[in-house]
Design a protein around this motif. Structure first.
Motif, PDB file in Angstrom:
ATOM      1  N   ASP A   8     -24.212  72.874  83.827  1.00  0.00           N
ATOM      2  CA  ASP A   8     -25.168  72.970  82.734  1.00  0.00           C
ATOM      3  C   ASP A   8     -26.380  72.083  82.995  1.00  0.00           C
ATOM      4  O   ASP A   8     -26.265  70.987  83.522  1.00  0.00           O
ATOM      5  N   CYS A 172     -29.014  77.049  81.003  1.00  0.00           N
ATOM      6  CA  CYS A 172     -27.662  76.587  81.273  1.00  0.00           C
ATOM      7  C   CYS A 172     -26.943  77.497  82.263  1.00  0.00           C
ATOM      8  O   CYS A 172     -27.295  78.666  82.425  1.00  0.00           O
ATOM      9  N   LYS A 173     -25.983  76.916  82.945  1.00  0.00           N
ATOM     10  CA  LYS A 173     -25.028  77.601  83.826  1.00  0.00           C
ATOM     11  C   LYS A 173     -25.618  78.123  85.130  1.00  0.00           C
ATOM     12  O   LYS A 173     -24.974  78.054  86.160  1.00  0.00           O
TER      13      LYS A 173
END
Length: 315
Positions: A8, A172-173
């Motif tokens: 993240d 994110c990710k």
């Protein structure tokens, strides 16, 4: 692979442009037609600008708008091709976050600008055919300048929220963009926040800007066709319609792929990803490639000037 691709984060320093997902092994081969199209676009649009500058008989509103179209096509194609070729040839996939937003702005801004220029050219054809005696008094040089400024300001202001909103979202990710360039919708999909405002605004631009542009073009050509069909002879009708043929080809080359690509990106979940990416690239490269060819082939004044240039060089 960097940890930033799998963990993240909220402010990515770089994005990774994947190229054409699933076709990575064929990138070098795919680059050949794209590189050829880019070379034609650069050579053709610069030729249009040089010919109009050198030929006094081309100092008319239609050719001023054509020069705007050529400049727009040069910027639009150059916004995507250098980075795309670096991905295809050197596997250079990283792009700085700010550079990604800048590329996004230029792609969408000049795409909207091209749409506006095509509307201006449709207005020029409408006045030339439906009000030929008033053409020089309606489309004066100050009027052409004002139309050009309006087109530039409209595109610049309407697309400005794209990077401004995109910069605010947390990500994110993953920072991998499954494309060859930073399209707005592709970047927004990576955000881990409620991005409905960005999605709704991009749909507003698509339908209320390009949709309205298509409406005004259709309205202009409705009046043009009525005027053409009222002419007494078939020869006169064909000759008058011939003055619009180049513009009609440019309209088809721009609006049909653009609309298809935009709808495919948003609603074509069942369409293969590599096909969507290819269509998106073709959509951005076909108009800059075809426009100078269309006008070079269909416009006698440009042909005559080019012929004189090559004749003088040959002697």
């Amino acid at each position: 692979m960097s940890d930033s691709n799998t963990t993240d984060f909220t402010n990515p320093s770089t994005f990774i442009l994947q190229g054409i997902p699933g076709l990575e092994v064929a990138h070098v081969w795919i680059s050949i037609p794209f590189c050829t199209m880019y070379a034609i676009a650069i050579l053709g649009n610069f030729t249009i600008l040089i010919v109009v500058k050198m030929e006094q008989s081309l100092r008319a509103p239609m050719y001023y708008f054509l020069c705007m179209l050529a400049i727009t096509d040069l910027v639009l194609s150059t916004s995507i091709m250098p980075k795309m070729l670096s991905i295809f040839w050197f596997n250079s996939r990283e792009i700085d976050f700010s550079a990604c937003l800048t590329q996004m702005y230029f792609i969408h801004c000049f795409s909207v600008m091209e749409s506006g220029i095509l509307v201006a050219m449709a207005f020029d054809r409408y006045v030339a055919i439906c009000h030929p005696l008033r053409h020089s008094t309606i489309l004066t040089n100050p009027m052409v300048v004002n139309i050009g400024l309006a087109v530039v300001l409209r595109s610049g202001m309407l697309i400005l929220p794209y990077p401004l909103l995109t910069r605010q979202w947390p990500y994110c990710k993953t920072n991998i963009i499954p494309d060859t360039h930073c399209m707005h919708i592709a970047v927004v999909k990576l955000a881990c926040a409620d991005t409905h405002i960005s999605s709704y605004y991009s749909l507003f631009v698509l339908f209320c800007v390009k949709g309205l542009d298509m409406f005004f073009v259709a309205l202009s050509y409705t009046q043009i066709l009525r005027a053409i069909f009222s002419l007494p002879t078939k020869e006169a009708r064909l000759k008058t319609f011939g003055t619009c043929s180049s513009h009609l080809c440019s309209i088809l080359a721009f609006f049909i792929p653009a609309l298809f690509s935009s709808l495919t990106y948003r609603f074509g979940q069942n369409v293969a990803l590599h096909f969507r990416v290819l269509i998106g690239n073709v959509n951005l490269l076909v108009p800059p490639t075809l426009n100078p060819i269309i006008y070079g082939v269909r416009t006698k004044q440009i042909q005559d000037r080019l012929l004189r240039l090559f004749t003088h060089k040959g002697t």
